[in-house]
Design a protein around this motif. Structure first.
Motif, short mmCIF file in Angstrom:
data_model
loop_
_atom_site.label_atom_id
_atom_site.label_comp_id
_atom_site.label_asym_id
_atom_site.label_seq_id
_atom_site.Cartn_x
_atom_site.Cartn_y
_atom_site.Cartn_z
N ALA A 1 15.90 -45.57 36.36
CA ALA A 1 15.78 -46.64 35.36
C ALA A 1 16.34 -46.16 34.03
CB ALA A 1 14.33 -47.06 35.21
N SER A 2 17.41 -46.80 33.61
CA SER A 2 17.96 -46.53 32.30
C SER A 2 17.68 -47.75 31.43
CB SER A 2 19.46 -46.22 32.37
OG SER A 2 19.93 -45.78 31.10
N SER A 3 18.54 -48.04 30.48
CA SER A 3 18.27 -49.14 29.57
C SER A 3 19.56 -49.66 28.96
CB SER A 3 17.35 -48.65 28.44
OG SER A 3 17.24 -49.62 27.44
N ALA A 4 19.56 -50.95 28.65
CA ALA A 4 20.69 -51.54 27.93
C ALA A 4 20.75 -51.00 26.50
CB ALA A 4 20.58 -53.06 27.93
N ALA A 5 19.75 -50.23 26.10
CA ALA A 5 19.74 -49.62 24.76
C ALA A 5 20.85 -48.59 24.59
CB ALA A 5 18.39 -48.98 24.48
N VAL A 6 21.55 -48.24 25.67
CA VAL A 6 22.68 -47.31 25.54
C VAL A 6 23.88 -47.99 24.89
CG1 VAL A 6 21.94 -45.93 27.52
CG2 VAL A 6 23.66 -47.72 27.85
N TYR A 7 23.86 -49.33 24.82
CA TYR A 7 24.95 -50.09 24.21
C TYR A 7 24.62 -50.44 22.77
CZ TYR A 7 26.11 -50.99 29.12
OH TYR A 7 26.40 -50.85 30.45
N ALA A 8 25.65 -50.70 21.99
CA ALA A 8 25.45 -51.22 20.64
C ALA A 8 24.97 -52.67 20.76
CB ALA A 8 26.76 -51.17 19.86
N PRO A 9 24.16 -53.13 19.82
CA PRO A 9 23.73 -54.53 19.84
C PRO A 9 24.95 -55.47 19.83
CG PRO A 9 22.49 -53.30 18.21
CD PRO A 9 23.60 -52.40 18.68
N SER A 10 24.81 -56.59 20.52
CA SER A 10 25.91 -57.55 20.60
C SER A 10 25.35 -58.96 20.75
CB SER A 10 26.80 -57.22 21.80
OG SER A 10 27.78 -58.21 21.97
N LEU A 11 26.04 -59.92 20.19
CA LEU A 11 25.66 -61.31 20.37
C LEU A 11 26.27 -61.88 21.64
CD1 LEU A 11 25.99 -62.57 16.69
CD2 LEU A 11 23.91 -61.94 17.93
N SER A 12 27.21 -61.15 22.23
CA SER A 12 27.87 -61.56 23.47
C SER A 12 27.27 -60.81 24.65
CB SER A 12 29.36 -61.26 23.40
OG SER A 12 29.94 -61.89 22.29
N PRO A 13 27.43 -61.35 25.86
CA PRO A 13 26.96 -60.61 27.03
C PRO A 13 27.65 -59.24 27.12
CG PRO A 13 27.50 -62.88 27.61
CD PRO A 13 27.98 -62.66 26.20
N ILE A 14 26.93 -58.27 27.63
CA ILE A 14 27.46 -56.91 27.78
C ILE A 14 27.48 -56.58 29.26
CG2 ILE A 14 27.07 -54.47 27.25
CD1 ILE A 14 25.50 -55.38 24.78
N GLU B 1 31.49 -49.97 26.02
CA GLU B 1 31.34 -48.61 25.49
C GLU B 1 29.88 -48.36 25.12
OE1 GLU B 1 32.94 -45.92 21.76
OE2 GLU B 1 34.00 -47.76 22.30
N CYS B 2 29.41 -47.17 25.42
CA CYS B 2 28.05 -46.79 25.04
C CYS B 2 28.03 -46.39 23.58
CB CYS B 2 27.55 -45.65 25.91
SG CYS B 2 27.31 -46.13 27.62
N ALA B 3 27.08 -46.92 22.85
CA ALA B 3 26.92 -46.62 21.42
C ALA B 3 25.47 -46.87 21.04
CB ALA B 3 27.87 -47.46 20.58
N PRO B 4 24.55 -46.03 21.54
CA PRO B 4 23.14 -46.28 21.25
C PRO B 4 22.86 -46.26 19.75
CG PRO B 4 23.44 -44.13 22.32
CD PRO B 4 24.77 -44.81 22.30
N ARG B 5 21.94 -47.13 19.33
CA ARG B 5 21.62 -47.26 17.91
C ARG B 5 20.27 -46.64 17.55
NH1 ARG B 5 26.53 -47.98 16.82
NH2 ARG B 5 27.32 -50.07 16.50
N ASN B 6 19.58 -46.06 18.53
CA ASN B 6 18.29 -45.45 18.22
C ASN B 6 18.05 -44.26 19.16
OD1 ASN B 6 17.26 -46.52 20.70
ND2 ASN B 6 16.84 -48.45 19.67
N ALA B 7 16.98 -43.53 18.91
CA ALA B 7 16.68 -42.32 19.69
C ALA B 7 16.42 -42.65 21.16
CB ALA B 7 15.49 -41.59 19.09
N TYR B 8 15.78 -43.78 21.42
CA TYR B 8 15.50 -44.18 22.80
C TYR B 8 16.80 -44.37 23.58
CZ TYR B 8 13.98 -47.04 26.74
OH TYR B 8 13.76 -47.53 28.00
#
Length: 77
Positions: free
Chosen positions: A24-37, A42-49
């Motif tokens: 189990a990973s998380s969509a948190a590995v991506y940068a926030p987006s208003l469009s579907p991912i 590209e992975c661009a996590p925005r927090n420690a999680y």
């Protein structure tokens, strides 16, 4: 997931004859987006999680049995 947990998952997979282990990973590995991912983004996590989940995924590259990381996201509405 630490090395001891991964070793346990590998033991169980081999005992069952499985050729892959789901993690189990998380969509948190991506940068926030208003469009579907999708998984090609590209992975661009925005927090420690998110950064920790990405490190877990990277640590599992080349694992045997094959590691499959499910990037689970929240769905609302």
């Amino acid at each position: 997931m630490n090395a001891q947990q991964h070793a346990g998952a590998k033991r169980i997979a081999r005992a069952c004859g499985a050729d892959r282990v789901l993690h189990a990973s998380s969509a948190a590995v991506y940068a926030p987006s208003l469009s579907p991912i999708d998984e090609t983004a590209e992975c661009a996590p925005r927090n420690a999680y998110g950064a920790a989940k990405l490190r877990m995924e990277q640590a599992l590259l080349g694992a045997e049995p094959k590691a499959v990381c499910l990037r689970i996201g929240n769905v609302a509405g």
